[in-house]
Design an enzyme around this catalytic site. Structure first.
Site, PDB file in Angstrom:
ATOM      1  N   VAL A  36      45.658  29.947   1.762  1.00 57.68           N
ATOM      2  CA  VAL A  36      45.283  31.260   2.284  1.00 57.68           C
ATOM      3  C   VAL A  36      46.351  32.334   2.059  1.00 57.68           C
ATOM      4  O   VAL A  36      46.054  33.519   2.110  1.00 57.68           O
ATOM      5  CB  VAL A  36      44.957  31.148   3.793  1.00 57.68           C
ATOM      6  CG1 VAL A  36      46.237  30.985   4.617  1.00 57.68           C
ATOM      7  CG2 VAL A  36      44.151  32.342   4.279  1.00 57.68           C
ATOM      8  N   TYR A  37      47.589  31.947   1.783  1.00 55.85           N
ATOM      9  CA  TYR A  37      48.648  32.942   1.630  1.00 55.85           C
ATOM     10  C   TYR A  37      48.348  33.855   0.442  1.00 55.85           C
ATOM     11  O   TYR A  37      48.296  33.411  -0.710  1.00 55.85           O
ATOM     12  CB  TYR A  37      50.013  32.283   1.439  1.00 55.85           C
ATOM     13  CG  TYR A  37      50.535  31.512   2.630  1.00 55.85           C
ATOM     14  CD1 TYR A  37      50.008  31.696   3.909  1.00 55.85           C
ATOM     15  CD2 TYR A  37      51.567  30.596   2.482  1.00 55.85           C
ATOM     16  CE1 TYR A  37      50.491  30.988   4.994  1.00 55.85           C
ATOM     17  CE2 TYR A  37      52.057  29.885   3.572  1.00 55.85           C
ATOM     18  CZ  TYR A  37      51.514  30.078   4.826  1.00 55.85           C
ATOM     19  OH  TYR A  37      51.986  29.377   5.899  1.00 55.85           O
ATOM     20  N   SER A  38      48.180  35.125   0.752  1.00 59.31           N
ATOM     21  CA  SER A  38      47.852  36.133  -0.270  1.00 59.31           C
ATOM     22  C   SER A  38      46.684  35.680  -1.146  1.00 59.31           C
ATOM     23  O   SER A  38      46.673  35.881  -2.355  1.00 59.31           O
ATOM     24  CB  SER A  38      49.076  36.464  -1.139  1.00 59.31           C
ATOM     25  OG  SER A  38      50.097  37.029  -0.361  1.00 59.31           O
ATOM     26  N   SER A  39      45.693  35.072  -0.483  1.00 60.05           N
ATOM     27  CA  SER A  39      44.456  34.641  -1.151  1.00 60.05           C
ATOM     28  C   SER A  39      44.726  33.774  -2.380  1.00 60.05           C
ATOM     29  O   SER A  39      44.095  33.941  -3.423  1.00 60.05           O
ATOM     30  CB  SER A  39      43.617  35.864  -1.539  1.00 60.05           C
ATOM     31  OG  SER A  39      43.257  36.608  -0.396  1.00 60.05           O
TER      32      SER A  39
END
Length: 326
Positions: free
Chosen positions: A60-63
């Site tokens: 999920v980090y920065s998509s």
């Protein structure tokens, strides 16, 4: 850089883990302070030079762009067999049904996407980012077991949950002969010590490696409360974690500063030195966005606090609302 085993496993990890939430495309993440790929690469390279072999990110980090940046940097700078890559799964990655959570469908889909972004055939540690109340834990643990047996992950871990939930997951795997969690990534630092009540004793008893996130409380343990940074001004998650208890935490921050001044070291070294001596902490996850952050973290390994200093730092702590588990 010291190397230790992760919990009861044979996996060698550095005593400092580089947290990679601060790397990614700022247009695809709620945090505008993240580093772009050009800025990320020297941080990863310096970490390797310092002997850090443990890197933690999440889908999920920065998509997904954090995984992409980390994957390409490690491909160019590291020997894959020597580094330990950890990522996580749970939060929403696309709209519509099955875009989040820990169902078998979501896990099987997201592990393949993470591997593609990281440009690797496997991750060393695949972690559930939170507890999924909508999916039976039996379904989640069997899917994770199958991910390991398929060779897509070497070990599995958990993050940010209540101790009863973690124990339930461990029991399910023991009962069914499935792969067991080997690590717990939890919220733990000098101004948030609620994990000492149940989670840390459980991990110690069960031989679980503890890799705390937010070891510096989003930077609040490293600077005067009157000082601000781009991150502190824009990071809403940090505010949610710590604003409500800022007044009661102030005395602890001041004591960190006092010991740092007496020892002639930066505050970050005092805060990390305290955490590194706590059992069963394996490797704090340090979210470095500057070379100096890494150098200070590495230097903390050489700082041994006295029992009197430890007591002085801990004495003002008061119970806090639980932050982390959902």
């Amino acid at each position: 850089m010291n190397v230790v085993k992760l919990g009861n496993t044979g996996l060698d990890v550095s005593r400092i883990c580089l947290g990679c939430m601060g790397f990614g495309d700022a247009t695809r993440w709620t945090h505008p302070w993240v580093l772009n790929e050009e800025q990320t690469r020297p941080i990863v390279k310096k970490a390797l030079e310092l002997g850090i072999n443990f890197f933690d990110t999440a889908n999920v980090y920065s998509s997904g762009t954090s995984e992409e940046f980390v994957g390409r940097a490690l491909r160019d700078y590291a020997n894959r067999d020597e580094v330990v890559i950890a990522t996580k799964v749970h939060f929403r990655m696309h709209e519509g049904p099955n875009g989040a959570g820990l169902s078998r469908k979501a896990i099987m889909s997201e592990i393949d996407k993470s591997l593609k972004r990281l440009e690797t055939d496997y991750v060393d540690l695949y972690q559930i980012h939170r507890w999924d109340y909508q999916t039976p834990i039996e379904e989640t643990m069997e899917a994770l077991h199958d991910v390991v047996k398929a060779g897509k992950a070497r070990y599995i871990g958990a993050s940010a949950m209540f101790a009863w939930q973690f124990m339930k997951a461990l029991h399910v795997t023991e009962r069914n002969g499935w792969t067991r969690f080997v690590s717990m990534q939890n919220h733990y630092n000098l101004i948030y010590r609620e994990e000492e009540r149940e989670m840390l004793p459980l991990c110690k008893e069960e031989g679980i490696g503890v890799i705390p996130y937010s070891p510096l409380a989003g930077g609040r343990l490293t600077r005067d409360p009157r000082e601000s940074t781009h991150r502190s001004e824009t990071d809403q998650v940090q505010r949610w974690k710590y604003d409500a208890t800022a007044d009661t935490d102030r005395s602890i921050v001041e004591r960190v500063a006092a010991i740092a001044e007496k020892r002639g070291v930066p505050r970050v070294q005092v805060a990390l030195a305290w955490l590194l001596q706590k059992q069963p902490v394996t490797a704090p996850i340090v979210g470095a966005t500057k070379i100096s952050h890494l150098e200070d973290a590495a230097a903390a390994l050489s700082l041994a606090l006295t029992p009197e200093e430890t007591a002085y730092l801990e004495e003002p702590y008061v119970p806090h609302p639980v932050v982390g588990p959902q």
